[in-house]
Design a protein around this motif. Sequence first.
Motif, PDB file in Angstrom:
ATOM      1  N   ASN A 109      -8.328 -12.400 -24.918  1.00 30.30           N
ATOM      2  CA  ASN A 109      -9.404 -11.833 -25.720  1.00 30.30           C
ATOM      3  C   ASN A 109      -8.974 -11.631 -27.164  1.00 30.30           C
ATOM      4  OD1 ASN A 109     -12.036 -10.695 -26.065  1.00 30.30           O
ATOM      5  ND2 ASN A 109     -11.126  -8.650 -25.991  1.00 30.30           N
ATOM      6  N   ALA A 110      -7.747 -11.145 -27.365  1.00 33.19           N
ATOM      7  CA  ALA A 110      -7.243 -10.924 -28.724  1.00 33.19           C
ATOM      8  C   ALA A 110      -7.198 -12.228 -29.510  1.00 33.19           C
ATOM      9  CB  ALA A 110      -5.849 -10.293 -28.661  1.00 33.19           C
ATOM     10  N   VAL A 111      -6.751 -13.293 -28.856  1.00 34.33           N
ATOM     11  CA  VAL A 111      -6.650 -14.591 -29.523  1.00 34.33           C
ATOM     12  C   VAL A 111      -8.030 -15.183 -29.807  1.00 34.33           C
ATOM     13  CG1 VAL A 111      -5.920 -16.988 -29.219  1.00 34.33           C
ATOM     14  CG2 VAL A 111      -4.340 -15.124 -28.648  1.00 34.33           C
ATOM     15  N   LEU A 112      -8.883 -15.233 -28.802  1.00 37.92           N
ATOM     16  CA  LEU A 112     -10.195 -15.868 -28.976  1.00 37.92           C
ATOM     17  C   LEU A 112     -11.095 -15.086 -29.931  1.00 37.92           C
ATOM     18  CD1 LEU A 112     -11.059 -17.100 -25.359  1.00 37.92           C
ATOM     19  CD2 LEU A 112     -10.223 -18.447 -27.300  1.00 37.92           C
ATOM     20  N   SER A 113     -10.938 -13.768 -29.960  1.00 38.96           N
ATOM     21  CA  SER A 113     -11.792 -12.958 -30.833  1.00 38.96           C
ATOM     22  C   SER A 113     -11.484 -13.165 -32.311  1.00 38.96           C
ATOM     23  CB  SER A 113     -11.671 -11.477 -30.475  1.00 38.96           C
ATOM     24  OG  SER A 113     -10.357 -11.005 -30.695  1.00 38.96           O
ATOM     25  N   LYS A 114     -10.398 -13.873 -32.619  1.00 33.66           N
ATOM     26  CA  LYS A 114     -10.108 -14.222 -34.012  1.00 33.66           C
ATOM     27  C   LYS A 114     -11.104 -15.250 -34.549  1.00 33.66           C
ATOM     28  CE  LYS A 114      -6.547 -11.706 -35.028  1.00 33.66           C
ATOM     29  NZ  LYS A 114      -6.587 -10.733 -36.147  1.00 33.66           N
ATOM     30  N   LYS A 115     -11.741 -15.987 -33.636  1.00 29.44           N
ATOM     31  CA  LYS A 115     -12.660 -17.049 -34.049  1.00 29.44           C
ATOM     32  C   LYS A 115     -14.065 -16.870 -33.475  1.00 29.44           C
ATOM     33  CE  LYS A 115     -13.107 -22.147 -33.810  1.00 29.44           C
ATOM     34  NZ  LYS A 115     -13.191 -22.425 -35.257  1.00 29.44           N
ATOM     35  N   THR A 142     -22.783 -13.082 -27.706  1.00 32.49           N
ATOM     36  CA  THR A 142     -21.510 -13.433 -27.086  1.00 32.49           C
ATOM     37  C   THR A 142     -21.335 -14.945 -27.071  1.00 32.49           C
ATOM     38  OG1 THR A 142     -21.678 -11.497 -25.634  1.00 32.49           O
ATOM     39  CG2 THR A 142     -20.069 -13.175 -25.036  1.00 32.49           C
ATOM     40  N   GLU A 143     -20.180 -15.392 -27.553  1.00 30.23           N
ATOM     41  CA  GLU A 143     -19.901 -16.834 -27.598  1.00 30.23           C
ATOM     42  C   GLU A 143     -18.978 -17.285 -26.470  1.00 30.23           C
ATOM     43  OE1 GLU A 143     -20.045 -18.147 -32.167  1.00 30.23           O
ATOM     44  OE2 GLU A 143     -18.632 -16.493 -31.811  1.00 30.23           O
ATOM     45  N   ILE A 144     -18.070 -16.402 -26.034  1.00 29.91           N
ATOM     46  CA  ILE A 144     -17.181 -16.696 -24.905  1.00 29.91           C
ATOM     47  C   ILE A 144     -17.018 -15.425 -24.081  1.00 29.91           C
ATOM     48  CG2 ILE A 144     -14.872 -17.412 -24.144  1.00 29.91           C
ATOM     49  CD1 ILE A 144     -14.572 -19.013 -26.680  1.00 29.91           C
ATOM     50  N   ILE A 268      -5.006 -21.321 -24.394  1.00 32.37           N
ATOM     51  CA  ILE A 268      -6.465 -21.181 -24.441  1.00 32.37           C
ATOM     52  C   ILE A 268      -6.940 -21.105 -25.889  1.00 32.37           C
ATOM     53  CG2 ILE A 268      -8.374 -19.610 -23.881  1.00 32.37           C
ATOM     54  CD1 ILE A 268      -6.944 -19.040 -21.233  1.00 32.37           C
ATOM     55  N   GLY A 269      -6.174 -20.429 -26.730  1.00 30.11           N
ATOM     56  CA  GLY A 269      -6.517 -20.382 -28.144  1.00 30.11           C
ATOM     57  C   GLY A 269      -6.537 -21.772 -28.757  1.00 30.11           C
ATOM     58  N   VAL A 274      -8.593 -22.238 -32.069  1.00 29.51           N
ATOM     59  CA  VAL A 274      -8.133 -21.107 -32.871  1.00 29.51           C
ATOM     60  C   VAL A 274      -6.886 -21.575 -33.621  1.00 29.51           C
ATOM     61  CG1 VAL A 274      -7.345 -18.714 -32.822  1.00 29.51           C
ATOM     62  CG2 VAL A 274      -9.009 -19.515 -31.130  1.00 29.51           C
ATOM     63  N   THR A 275      -6.768 -21.264 -34.884  1.00 26.78           N
ATOM     64  CA  THR A 275      -5.648 -21.772 -35.670  1.00 26.78           C
ATOM     65  C   THR A 275      -4.336 -21.106 -35.258  1.00 26.78           C
ATOM     66  OG1 THR A 275      -5.814 -20.111 -37.425  1.00 26.78           O
ATOM     67  CG2 THR A 275      -7.198 -22.086 -37.637  1.00 26.78           C
ATOM     68  N   LEU A 276      -3.240 -21.762 -35.572  1.00 32.46           N
ATOM     69  CA  LEU A 276      -1.919 -21.223 -35.274  1.00 32.46           C
ATOM     70  C   LEU A 276      -1.718 -19.884 -35.961  1.00 32.46           C
ATOM     71  CD1 LEU A 276       0.953 -21.279 -34.202  1.00 32.46           C
ATOM     72  CD2 LEU A 276       1.574 -22.856 -36.046  1.00 32.46           C
ATOM     73  N   GLU A 277      -2.167 -19.763 -37.191  1.00 32.10           N
ATOM     74  CA  GLU A 277      -2.027 -18.510 -37.926  1.00 32.10           C
ATOM     75  C   GLU A 277      -2.807 -17.387 -37.242  1.00 32.10           C
ATOM     76  OE1 GLU A 277      -2.703 -21.470 -39.287  1.00 32.10           O
ATOM     77  OE2 GLU A 277      -0.715 -21.754 -40.222  1.00 32.10           O
ATOM     78  N   GLN A 278      -4.003 -17.712 -36.750  1.00 34.27           N
ATOM     79  CA  GLN A 278      -4.823 -16.713 -36.062  1.00 34.27           C
ATOM     80  C   GLN A 278      -4.189 -16.308 -34.723  1.00 34.27           C
ATOM     81  OE1 GLN A 278      -8.442 -19.079 -36.116  1.00 34.27           O
ATOM     82  NE2 GLN A 278      -9.440 -17.623 -37.512  1.00 34.27           N
ATOM     83  N   ILE A 279      -3.638 -17.283 -34.009  1.00 34.51           N
ATOM     84  CA  ILE A 279      -2.969 -17.002 -32.737  1.00 34.51           C
ATOM     85  C   ILE A 279      -1.777 -16.085 -32.961  1.00 34.51           C
ATOM     86  CG2 ILE A 279      -1.593 -18.015 -30.879  1.00 34.51           C
ATOM     87  CD1 ILE A 279      -3.414 -20.506 -31.087  1.00 34.51           C
ATOM     88  N   LYS A 280      -0.974 -16.418 -33.947  1.00 31.95           N
ATOM     89  CA  LYS A 280       0.210 -15.607 -34.262  1.00 31.95           C
ATOM     90  C   LYS A 280      -0.191 -14.181 -34.628  1.00 31.95           C
ATOM     91  CE  LYS A 280       3.869 -15.286 -37.787  1.00 31.95           C
ATOM     92  NZ  LYS A 280       5.012 -14.888 -36.935  1.00 31.95           N
ATOM     93  N   GLU A 281      -1.205 -14.040 -35.450  1.00 29.53           N
ATOM     94  CA  GLU A 281      -1.652 -12.713 -35.870  1.00 29.53           C
ATOM     95  C   GLU A 281      -2.168 -11.902 -34.683  1.00 29.53           C
ATOM     96  OE1 GLU A 281      -4.719 -10.627 -39.100  1.00 29.53           O
ATOM     97  OE2 GLU A 281      -4.863 -12.775 -38.680  1.00 29.53           O
ATOM     98  N   ALA A 282      -2.933 -12.553 -33.807  1.00 29.49           N
ATOM     99  CA  ALA A 282      -3.496 -11.858 -32.651  1.00 29.49           C
ATOM    100  C   ALA A 282      -2.393 -11.343 -31.730  1.00 29.49           C
ATOM    101  CB  ALA A 282      -4.427 -12.790 -31.880  1.00 29.49           C
ATOM    102  N   ILE A 283      -1.414 -12.172 -31.446  1.00 28.79           N
ATOM    103  CA  ILE A 283      -0.337 -11.785 -30.536  1.00 28.79           C
ATOM    104  C   ILE A 283       0.544 -10.706 -31.148  1.00 28.79           C
ATOM    105  CG2 ILE A 283       1.815 -12.598 -29.471  1.00 28.79           C
ATOM    106  CD1 ILE A 283       0.342 -15.224 -28.867  1.00 28.79           C
TER     107      ILE A 283
END
Length: 417
Positions: A109-115, A142-144, A268-269, A274-283
């Motif tokens: 959820n943290a990763v996907l909610s970035k986008k 809701t998108e996902i 899943i991201g 979802v971009t690498l930068e967004q994934i890193k930030e979410a985690i």
Amino acid sequence: MNIEDLYKLYITHGLVDTDTRNIRKNTMFFALKGETFNGNKFAEEAIANGASYAVVDEAIYKTSEQIILVDDVLQTLQKLANYHRNQLKLPIIALTGSNGKTTTKELINAVLSKKYKTTATVGNLNNHIGVPLTLLSMNKDTEIGIVEMGANHHKEIAFLSEIANPDYGYITNFGSAHLEGFGSLEGVVRAKSELYDFLKNHKKKVFVNPNDAIQVEKTRDIETIMFAKDIQFVDADPFVKLSYRGKDINSNLIGVYNFANLSVAITIGEYFNVTLEQIKEAIENYISSNNRSQVINTERNKIILDAYNANPTSMKAALESFKELKATNKTVILGDMFELGEYSSDEHQTITNLIQDLNIDTVFLIGKNFHKTVTKNTKFETFDELKEHLITNPIENSTILIKGSRGMALERVVELC
């Protein structure tokens, strides 16, 4: 009233509640029953507190036009949730497994909610009531959707899958959890794999950890999405650090066992762009809560609190990961594991044997099951006995792992350390 007509009433506000203590204005109240309560009795109270409608299944409680009589409130809730899910026509990811479900769901959820605008299971409301409530909390924005599914008996995952109708699935692992209900580890595999059966029969997709032989074997006939390439484990001392596409990602999760949970969130991201930068930030911004793998620094000690739940598989993983920490003066405080049925004695003894092999500095075992084991470590039959000991013999300058089943409530130990 049929589901289509009930849905027309629900969709006007899109709110559902099951507890009159938390009624929202213009909600639809579903009068669920339990062993010790009958929600039908509170239908009028729900209306008085602001609900637009109340759904009951006992004719005596239909006292106004705002109170809707159905054959079975729970079944109606489940059917309404499935109908709503199918109207939304959005991608839903379902996940289950023996360990790590909630943490994995939160990471995804943290990763996907970035986008995307996501809606995910709140806490661990993952049963035959929680899954419908999660679906009904989704709306046109809701998108996902991300739906966690829990079970302690066969056919539960199959039933929840029919309600949620997921497009994607993931099983975190297959471990020795709820053996009382599943009968054996083989029973666990069969029960959790009911999600795979649904995905296969409906030609949906599944995310797979290539390092889990059972996952690989069970998904041979399903369209699979393997973990993203280039995810590398770096270390876990105590927090898991990994590398993805050459970029370091520092999580706030402890234990090597969380590497797979992080890996599927990344996978899943990436799948959903979802971009690498967004994934890193979410985690890196995700911090576990609710007694799950929390690191707490007190005035005297560093505590790793993992007291939300426990079973033989998660207990073993936590102990082995704790052993690898570079910290000196380690203390382990373990509470009983529940729902193991006839396997309980053997599984608790196996854990005590493992502790002996790991040679951890100080070990305290709490509960009736651990108290029956043969071990050189200190045992307490009750929490109060442990409490009395810690008050007179305080732990100082130690790194402490606290783990046990929910019913043991071992988070109480924190204030003693």
